[in-house]
Scaffold this motif. Structure first.
Motif, PDB file in Angstrom:
ATOM      1  N   ARG A   1      -6.669  10.970   4.165  1.00  0.00           N
ATOM      2  CA  ARG A   1      -6.936   9.956   3.372  1.00  0.00           C
ATOM      3  C   ARG A   1      -7.756  10.537   1.657  1.00  0.00           C
ATOM      4  O   ARG A   1      -8.000   9.876   0.934  1.00  0.00           O
ATOM      5  CB  ARG A   1      -9.147  10.148   4.086  1.00  0.00           C
ATOM      6  CG  ARG A   1      -8.907   8.854   4.898  1.00  0.00           C
ATOM      7  CD  ARG A   1      -8.255   7.443   4.627  1.00  0.00           C
ATOM      8  NE  ARG A   1      -9.107   6.908   4.181  1.00  0.00           N
ATOM      9  CZ  ARG A   1      -9.424   5.310   3.770  1.00  0.00           C
ATOM     10  NH1 ARG A   1      -8.242   4.533   3.798  1.00  0.00           N
ATOM     11  NH2 ARG A   1     -10.494   4.714   3.348  1.00  0.00           N
TER      12      ARG A   1
ATOM     13  N   CYS B   1      -2.059   3.579  10.507  1.00  0.00           N
ATOM     14  CA  CYS B   1      -2.093   2.438  10.087  1.00  0.00           C
ATOM     15  C   CYS B   1      -1.265   2.087   9.502  1.00  0.00           C
ATOM     16  O   CYS B   1       0.065   2.893   8.932  1.00  0.00           O
ATOM     17  CB  CYS B   1      -3.000   2.767   8.445  1.00  0.00           C
ATOM     18  SG  CYS B   1      -3.444   0.795   7.198  1.00  0.00           S
TER      19      CYS B   1
ATOM     20  N   CYS C   1       0.560  -1.110  -0.271  1.00  0.00           N
ATOM     21  CA  CYS C   1       0.774   0.166   0.267  1.00  0.00           C
ATOM     22  C   CYS C   1       0.682   1.310   0.232  1.00  0.00           C
ATOM     23  O   CYS C   1       2.007   1.178   1.095  1.00  0.00           O
ATOM     24  CB  CYS C   1      -0.649  -0.121   1.569  1.00  0.00           C
ATOM     25  SG  CYS C   1      -1.644   1.279   1.471  1.00  0.00           S
TER      26      CYS C   1
ATOM     27  N   PRO D   1       1.370  -0.121   4.937  1.00  0.00           N
ATOM     28  CA  PRO D   1       1.839   0.018   4.904  1.00  0.00           C
ATOM     29  C   PRO D   1       3.919   0.025   4.811  1.00  0.00           C
ATOM     30  O   PRO D   1       4.436   0.234   4.034  1.00  0.00           O
ATOM     31  CB  PRO D   1       2.126   2.152   4.078  1.00  0.00           C
ATOM     32  CG  PRO D   1       0.668   1.867   4.587  1.00  0.00           C
ATOM     33  CD  PRO D   1       0.433   0.815   5.921  1.00  0.00           C
TER      34      PRO D   1
ATOM     35  N   ASN E   1      -0.685   3.961   0.482  1.00  0.00           N
ATOM     36  CA  ASN E   1      -1.684   5.773   1.012  1.00  0.00           C
ATOM     37  C   ASN E   1      -1.021   5.878   2.581  1.00  0.00           C
ATOM     38  O   ASN E   1      -0.952   7.360   2.647  1.00  0.00           O
ATOM     39  CB  ASN E   1      -2.696   4.930   0.923  1.00  0.00           C
ATOM     40  CG  ASN E   1      -3.503   4.674  -0.631  1.00  0.00           C
ATOM     41  OD1 ASN E   1      -3.319   5.312  -1.124  1.00  0.00           O
ATOM     42  ND2 ASN E   1      -4.110   3.866  -0.502  1.00  0.00           N
ATOM     43  N   PHE E   2      -0.645   4.877   3.115  1.00  0.00           N
ATOM     44  CA  PHE E   2      -0.400   6.102   4.018  1.00  0.00           C
ATOM     45  C   PHE E   2      -1.284   7.184   5.333  1.00  0.00           C
ATOM     46  O   PHE E   2      -1.136   8.322   5.478  1.00  0.00           O
ATOM     47  CB  PHE E   2       1.300   6.950   4.587  1.00  0.00           C
ATOM     48  CG  PHE E   2       2.049   5.769   3.885  1.00  0.00           C
ATOM     49  CD1 PHE E   2       3.465   5.627   5.099  1.00  0.00           C
ATOM     50  CD2 PHE E   2       2.610   5.999   2.622  1.00  0.00           C
ATOM     51  CE1 PHE E   2       4.580   4.770   4.547  1.00  0.00           C
ATOM     52  CE2 PHE E   2       3.947   5.124   2.501  1.00  0.00           C
ATOM     53  CZ  PHE E   2       4.892   4.195   3.534  1.00  0.00           C
TER      54      PHE E   2
HETATM   55 FE1  SF4 Z   1      -3.470   1.870   3.293  1.00  0.00          FE
HETATM   56 FE2  SF4 Z   1      -4.005   0.996   5.784  1.00  0.00          FE
HETATM   57 FE3  SF4 Z   1      -4.946   3.655   4.118  1.00  0.00          FE
HETATM   58 FE4  SF4 Z   1      -6.149   0.979   3.847  1.00  0.00          FE
HETATM   59  S1  SF4 Z   1      -6.365   2.252   5.737  1.00  0.00           S
HETATM   60  S2  SF4 Z   1      -5.383   2.569   2.217  1.00  0.00           S
HETATM   61  S3  SF4 Z   1      -4.254  -0.302   4.081  1.00  0.00           S
HETATM   62  S4  SF4 Z   1      -3.232   3.054   5.013  1.00  0.00           S
END
Ligand code: SF4
Ligand code: SAH
Ligand code: F3S
Length: 468
Positions: free
Chosen positions: A308, A195, A188, A198, A190-191
């Motif tokens: 997000r 979470c 992933c 990643p 997206n960080f």
């Molecule tokens: Fe990635 Fe975690 Fe965000 Fe999902 S929640 S997009 S796994 S960083």
């Protein structure tokens, strides 16, 4: 024993190790030894475990569900919340006694949790009976690690992140024969600030479309009725790849495979969920009208702090668009309660949005700080007790919404795939396109077949009767 070094692929090399291990295992045990794999965490881990089980079979083990009679125990772990890690430590502690009784057994641990250096160090020091520990980037090398152990190495620890290739061509031992997982990407980018994924799964990388199509065809030929495409953010499939096939195109290619099967996918990130994808879902006959679209929070302020990259306006636009294109779509989501700095007013925004959207069901979590993530060092003044109260309020609100949604299904007829026994004796259980469970009277040989079922009443579950 000199291993051939000029093998074409990394997996071929591992299969040679597996064959060597199988020979040694055969010589060491009078009966075929048993291996037990316990999986924690998400479907990605469940899928990884199916690959690990495939390798264990190649190494001469048979699979067992219980650690009690296992000669090889492997935990495939999750790090997403503290609770997931606590369970692993607890169960790992219990293995100590088992190993004392059966000194020859091998204990291995892998997955997201042990990819963290601090966890690997702790296990090395405080759990001396763990023989093998390996991370998410090297799980295809399990045969090599077992081989090293059997050749006399005391312990094998490897959480290397050097290998960024996707290693194709390994054996898979699938848990079911009706519904199967098909990973289309790993990692992933997206960080999201809360979470850990990643950090423990590494950067996003997509499998080649031809590999995915090959595996999907193989699953259809094996009789699978449902294929769920897996990735942390399936909507960004293929980004940066020369082949130019994005997720919507990939779905169309899978939809074109001949056969009687359905397609699901998870997880979609709202920032990358496009109209093109929703149009594709509506147009492709084999795609289930079900969308899991994690919202996390209903407050724009918190969404920003979470990194997000969408706001509630955009989120609601996608929900409305999906419903316009697919009026029967079943929508589910993930919500985090108590992100650092979240106020009761922010939380009320979440309540407001879930009342507006009316998800069929929700996966709800109390925020759990993860070491090394940006949110873990943010100011977090709200007490755990207070967050617990908000959480209960959320559950209560959603329960009423879910119940209303299920009650609205009474009197309607759905096409369901029977996938097991129901909870009431004599009944069978099936799932609608939207993945909602309905129980109905049928013979056990109904498993694997589709039926039209009219929903009669809502008790603890939806009860129905076959109409054809
Ligand atoms: Fe990635 Fe975690 Fe965000 Fe999902 S929640 S997009 S796994 S960083
Ligand atoms: N990649 C997926 C989900 C990964 S984890 C996605 O982006 O949606 C599954 C869910 O766990 C997340 O959607 C989130 O709601 C929850 N989660 C992740 N980290 C968490 C944390 N530190 N505390 C509480 N919940 C968390
Ligand atoms: Fe857990 Fe790893 Fe999945 S942290 S949620 S098993 S990707």
């Amino acid at each position: 024993m000199e291993l051939q070094k000029n093998l074409s692929s990394q997996m071929d090399e591992q299969l040679v190790y597996a064959a060597r291990v199988a020979e040694m295992v055969k010589a060491n045990y009078s009966l075929q030894p048993k291996a037990c794999v316990e999986t924690y965490g998400c479907q990605q881990n469940v899928s990884d475990s199916e690959h690990i089980k495939g390798l264990l079979l190649k190494m001469g083990y048979e699979l067992t569900e219980s650690t009690d009679d296992a000669d090889f125990v492997l935990f495939n772990t999750c790090a997403v919340r503290e609770h997931a890690e606590a369970r692993v430590y607890g169960n790992l502690g219990a293995l100590k006694h088992l190993k004392r009784r059966r000194p020859g057994m091998i204990i291995a641990i892998c997955g997201c949790m042990v990819q963290q250096q601090s966890v690997a160090d702790r296990i090395k020091k405080s759990y001396p009976y763990v023989d093998i520990l390996f991370g998410t980037h090297v799980s295809h090398r399990l045969p090599e690690f077992v081989y090293e152990l059997l050749m006399g190495k005391k312990r094998v620890f490897n959480i290397s992140t050097e290998n960024r290739d996707i290693v194709e061509g390994g054996p898979v031992s699938r848990d079911g024969s009706l519904k199967g997982w098909l990973p289309i990407m790993y990692g992933c980018n997206n960080f999201c600030t809360y979470c850990i994924v990643p950090y423990v799964r590494g950067r996003e990388r997509s499998r080649a479309p031809e590999e995915i199509i090959r595996e999907a065809k193989e699953m259809v030929a094996m009789g699978f009725k449902e294929i769920t495409l897996l990735g942390q953010n399936v909507n960004s499939y293929g980004k940066g790849e020369a082949h130019g096939i994005n997720f919507a195109k990939l779905i169309r290619m899978i939809n074109d495979i001949e056969g009687d099967f359905k397609i699901r996918f998870m997880t979609s990130h709202p920032k990358d969920c496009t109209e093109e994808l929703l149009d594709t879902m509506a147009e492709c006959q084999k795609v289930c009208h079900q969308l899991h679209l994690p919202m996390q929070s209903g407050s724009d302020r918190i969404l920003k702090l979470m990194n997000r990259h969408y706001d509630i306006e955009r989120y609601l636009y996608l929900i409305d668009y999906a419903r316009k294109k697919m009026p029967d779509i079943v929508l589910t989501s993930d919500i985090i309660v108590g992100f650092p700095g979240e106020t009761y007013e922010d939380f009320c925004e979440t309540l407001k949005v879930i009342k507006r959207v009316k998800f069929t069901s929700l996966f709800t979590f109390i925020y759990s700080p993860r070491e090394g993530t940006p949110a873990a060092v943010m100011d977090d003044p709200v007490s755990r007790e207070e967050k617990g109260k908000w959480f209960s309020e959320l559950l209560k609100t959603q329960e009423a919404i879910s119940r209303e949604g299920y009650a609205n299904m009474v009197g309607k007829t759905y096409r369901v795939l029977c996938d097991g026994q129901g909870r009431t004796p004599g009944s069978m259980s099936g799932r609608t396109d939207g993945n909602v469970v309905i129980e109905f009277a049928a013979e056990p040989d109904a498993i694997g077949k589709h039926f039209n079922v009219e929903v009669k009443e809502l008790t603890n579950v939806l009860n129905g009767a076959i109409t054809d």
